[in-house]
Design a protein around this motif. Sequence first.
Motif, PDB file in Angstrom:
ATOM      1  N   LEU A  24       7.781 -10.760   1.994  1.00 55.55           N
ATOM      2  CA  LEU A  24       6.990 -11.696   2.728  1.00 55.55           C
ATOM      3  C   LEU A  24       6.234 -12.778   1.122  1.00 55.55           C
ATOM      4  N   ILE A  25       6.097 -14.421   2.373  1.00 56.96           N
ATOM      5  CA  ILE A  25       6.599 -15.549   1.949  1.00 56.96           C
ATOM      6  C   ILE A  25       5.937 -16.207   2.589  1.00 56.96           C
ATOM      7  N   ASP A  26       4.785 -15.577   4.129  1.00 57.12           N
ATOM      8  CA  ASP A  26       3.715 -16.038   4.827  1.00 57.12           C
ATOM      9  C   ASP A  26       2.128 -15.876   3.959  1.00 57.12           C
ATOM     10  N   TYR A  27       1.506 -16.992   3.448  1.00 57.31           N
ATOM     11  CA  TYR A  27       0.286 -16.196   2.944  1.00 57.31           C
ATOM     12  C   TYR A  27      -1.237 -16.600   3.279  1.00 57.31           C
ATOM     13  N   ILE A  28      -2.402 -15.876   3.062  1.00 58.22           N
ATOM     14  CA  ILE A  28      -3.259 -16.796   2.796  1.00 58.22           C
ATOM     15  C   ILE A  28      -4.230 -16.445   2.068  1.00 58.22           C
ATOM     16  N   LEU A  29      -4.788 -17.899   0.737  1.00 58.31           N
ATOM     17  CA  LEU A  29      -5.534 -17.607   0.082  1.00 58.31           C
ATOM     18  C   LEU A  29      -6.819 -18.252  -0.191  1.00 58.31           C
ATOM     19  N   VAL A  30      -7.535 -17.543  -0.861  1.00 58.66           N
ATOM     20  CA  VAL A  30      -9.276 -17.929  -1.455  1.00 58.66           C
ATOM     21  C   VAL A  30      -9.745 -18.235  -2.187  1.00 58.66           C
ATOM     22  N   ARG A  31     -10.798 -18.528  -2.115  1.00 57.89           N
ATOM     23  CA  ARG A  31     -11.090 -18.730  -3.702  1.00 57.89           C
ATOM     24  C   ARG A  31     -11.398 -17.444  -4.267  1.00 57.89           C
ATOM     25  N   GLN A  32     -11.103 -16.864  -5.543  1.00 63.37           N
ATOM     26  CA  GLN A  32     -11.652 -15.868  -5.520  1.00 63.37           C
ATOM     27  C   GLN A  32     -13.042 -15.394  -5.502  1.00 63.37           C
ATOM     28  N   ARG A  33     -14.088 -16.165  -6.040  1.00 67.35           N
ATOM     29  CA  ARG A  33     -15.288 -15.769  -5.948  1.00 67.35           C
ATOM     30  C   ARG A  33     -15.805 -15.567  -4.447  1.00 67.35           C
TER      31      ARG A  33
ATOM     32  N   VAL B 165      -5.362 -13.191  -8.769  1.00 69.03           N
ATOM     33  CA  VAL B 165      -4.354 -14.154  -8.422  1.00 69.03           C
ATOM     34  C   VAL B 165      -3.868 -13.324  -7.450  1.00 69.03           C
ATOM     35  N   LEU B 166      -3.633 -12.129  -8.167  1.00 68.46           N
ATOM     36  CA  LEU B 166      -2.632 -11.486  -7.439  1.00 68.46           C
ATOM     37  C   LEU B 166      -2.946  -9.983  -7.361  1.00 68.46           C
ATOM     38  N   GLY B 167      -3.353  -9.402  -5.433  1.00 69.77           N
ATOM     39  CA  GLY B 167      -3.295  -7.670  -5.968  1.00 69.77           C
ATOM     40  C   GLY B 167      -2.636  -6.640  -6.365  1.00 69.77           C
ATOM     41  N   ARG B 168      -2.685  -5.465  -6.410  1.00 68.22           N
ATOM     42  CA  ARG B 168      -1.261  -4.428  -6.288  1.00 68.22           C
ATOM     43  C   ARG B 168      -0.656  -4.195  -5.066  1.00 68.22           C
ATOM     44  N   CYS B 169      -1.083  -4.626  -4.365  1.00 65.40           N
ATOM     45  CA  CYS B 169       0.100  -4.310  -3.356  1.00 65.40           C
ATOM     46  C   CYS B 169       0.895  -5.629  -2.518  1.00 65.40           C
ATOM     47  N   GLY B 170       1.584  -6.096  -3.655  1.00 61.59           N
ATOM     48  CA  GLY B 170       2.437  -6.814  -3.515  1.00 61.59           C
ATOM     49  C   GLY B 170       4.179  -5.906  -3.146  1.00 61.59           C
ATOM     50  N   ILE B 171       4.631  -6.904  -2.799  1.00 62.20           N
ATOM     51  CA  ILE B 171       6.303  -6.350  -2.792  1.00 62.20           C
ATOM     52  C   ILE B 171       7.506  -7.242  -3.497  1.00 62.20           C
ATOM     53  N   ARG B 172       8.531  -6.861  -3.393  1.00 62.88           N
ATOM     54  CA  ARG B 172       9.217  -6.545  -4.313  1.00 62.88           C
ATOM     55  C   ARG B 172       9.435  -8.326  -5.488  1.00 62.88           C
ATOM     56  N   ASN B 173      10.191  -9.121  -5.883  1.00 67.28           N
ATOM     57  CA  ASN B 173      10.188  -9.521  -7.163  1.00 67.28           C
ATOM     58  C   ASN B 173      10.321 -11.126  -6.806  1.00 67.28           C
ATOM     59  N   CYS B 174       9.494 -11.361  -7.616  1.00 79.14           N
ATOM     60  CA  CYS B 174       8.455 -12.572  -7.673  1.00 79.14           C
ATOM     61  C   CYS B 174      10.183 -14.052  -8.403  1.00 79.14           C
ATOM     62  N   ASN B 175      10.467 -15.205  -7.345  1.00 81.50           N
ATOM     63  CA  ASN B 175      11.384 -16.279  -7.319  1.00 81.50           C
ATOM     64  C   ASN B 175      11.460 -17.403  -8.137  1.00 81.50           C
ATOM     65  N   ASP B 176      11.336 -18.178  -8.286  1.00 81.51           N
ATOM     66  CA  ASP B 176      10.700 -19.653  -8.321  1.00 81.51           C
ATOM     67  C   ASP B 176       9.741 -20.426  -7.886  1.00 81.51           C
ATOM     68  N   ASN B 177       9.899 -20.430  -6.488  1.00 84.10           N
ATOM     69  CA  ASN B 177       8.690 -21.055  -5.749  1.00 84.10           C
ATOM     70  C   ASN B 177       7.169 -20.279  -5.364  1.00 84.10           C
TER      71      ASN B 177
ATOM     72  N   GLN C 275       4.275  -8.660  -7.879  1.00 87.36           N
ATOM     73  CA  GLN C 275       4.001  -7.124  -7.766  1.00 87.36           C
ATOM     74  C   GLN C 275       3.622  -7.316  -8.817  1.00 87.36           C
ATOM     75  N   ASP C 276       3.275  -8.200  -9.985  1.00 88.34           N
ATOM     76  CA  ASP C 276       2.978  -7.834 -11.178  1.00 88.34           C
ATOM     77  C   ASP C 276       1.307  -8.502 -11.188  1.00 88.34           C
ATOM     78  N   ALA C 277       0.261  -7.240 -10.960  1.00 90.33           N
ATOM     79  CA  ALA C 277      -0.387  -8.396 -10.841  1.00 90.33           C
ATOM     80  C   ALA C 277      -1.286  -8.054 -12.260  1.00 90.33           C
ATOM     81  N   ASP C 278      -1.270  -6.998 -12.972  1.00 87.79           N
ATOM     82  CA  ASP C 278      -1.290  -7.491 -14.629  1.00 87.79           C
ATOM     83  C   ASP C 278      -1.322  -8.859 -15.286  1.00 87.79           C
ATOM     84  N   ALA C 279      -0.098  -9.517 -14.899  1.00 91.15           N
ATOM     85  CA  ALA C 279       0.010 -10.961 -15.654  1.00 91.15           C
ATOM     86  C   ALA C 279      -0.659 -11.906 -14.955  1.00 91.15           C
ATOM     87  N   TRP C 280      -1.336 -11.931 -13.330  1.00 90.62           N
ATOM     88  CA  TRP C 280      -1.580 -12.645 -12.381  1.00 90.62           C
ATOM     89  C   TRP C 280      -2.763 -12.237 -12.251  1.00 90.62           C
ATOM     90  N   ARG C 281      -3.493 -12.055 -13.243  1.00 86.46           N
ATOM     91  CA  ARG C 281      -4.869 -10.831 -12.963  1.00 86.46           C
ATOM     92  C   ARG C 281      -6.236 -11.853 -12.054  1.00 86.46           C
TER      93      ARG C 281
END
Length: 229
Positions: free
Chosen positions: A211-220, A159-171, A151-157
């Motif tokens: 949450l392990i399944d994602y949809i990624l798009v270009r930031q633009r 890339v990551l929104g503010r509606c993530g859940i739980r902690n980050c792991n190595d993957n 959920q660390d949206a500030d560190a990954w501005r």
Amino acid sequence: MHDKDDSNRPERRSALIALELSRLVIDIAALSEVRFSGEGSLQEHGTGYTLFWSGRPATEENHSGVGFMIKTSFASTLESLPTDHSDRIMSLRLPLKNKEYATILSVYVPTLQAKSEEKDEFYSELRHVLRRTPPADKMIILGDFNARVGQDADAWRGVLGRCGIRNCNDNGRLLLKICMELQLAITNTIFQQKDKLKTTWIHPRSRHWHLIDYILVRQRDLRDVYIPE
């Protein structure tokens, strides 16, 4: 004699998935862990869908595999069929309006327990595929990333929104780093909704949903999926 595991055979699962996509009126779906050997296609005549897949050779154990399930009537209008890159990456290029295109990737990332070399190989191949994609194309990457991004949206501005859940792991850190490098955004973390509607996998021991399944798009291209208020 009836096979008790009949519903778990790959070809049987393909028919069930096509039936569900037909019910939901979905034209294209990206699939992970297809587990078909080699590369090929299979028409599900009863539902009007065609499965395109890319897996490991028939001589090897196949626990991966990716694919696209596409409405057959829609597939017949495509300029080109899906492209096999490996048993973990498959791409599809769709024509849009005004001579624009969208490239869709179906991916299946090695699990947390996989060797570092296997994960590095996957992300190296993903970089290669993305860099060969025409820069003007819209990019949509869908699949099972086997990663928790937290959920660390500030560190990954960006890339990551503010509606993530739980902690980050190595993957998750591997995924976040490549998203930062290639200017991709994880759209699942942008939309505010209940956690039970975001999570897709339950840990067998803790029984926690993740949450392990994602949809990624270009930031633009974020405005194609999300318009800030």
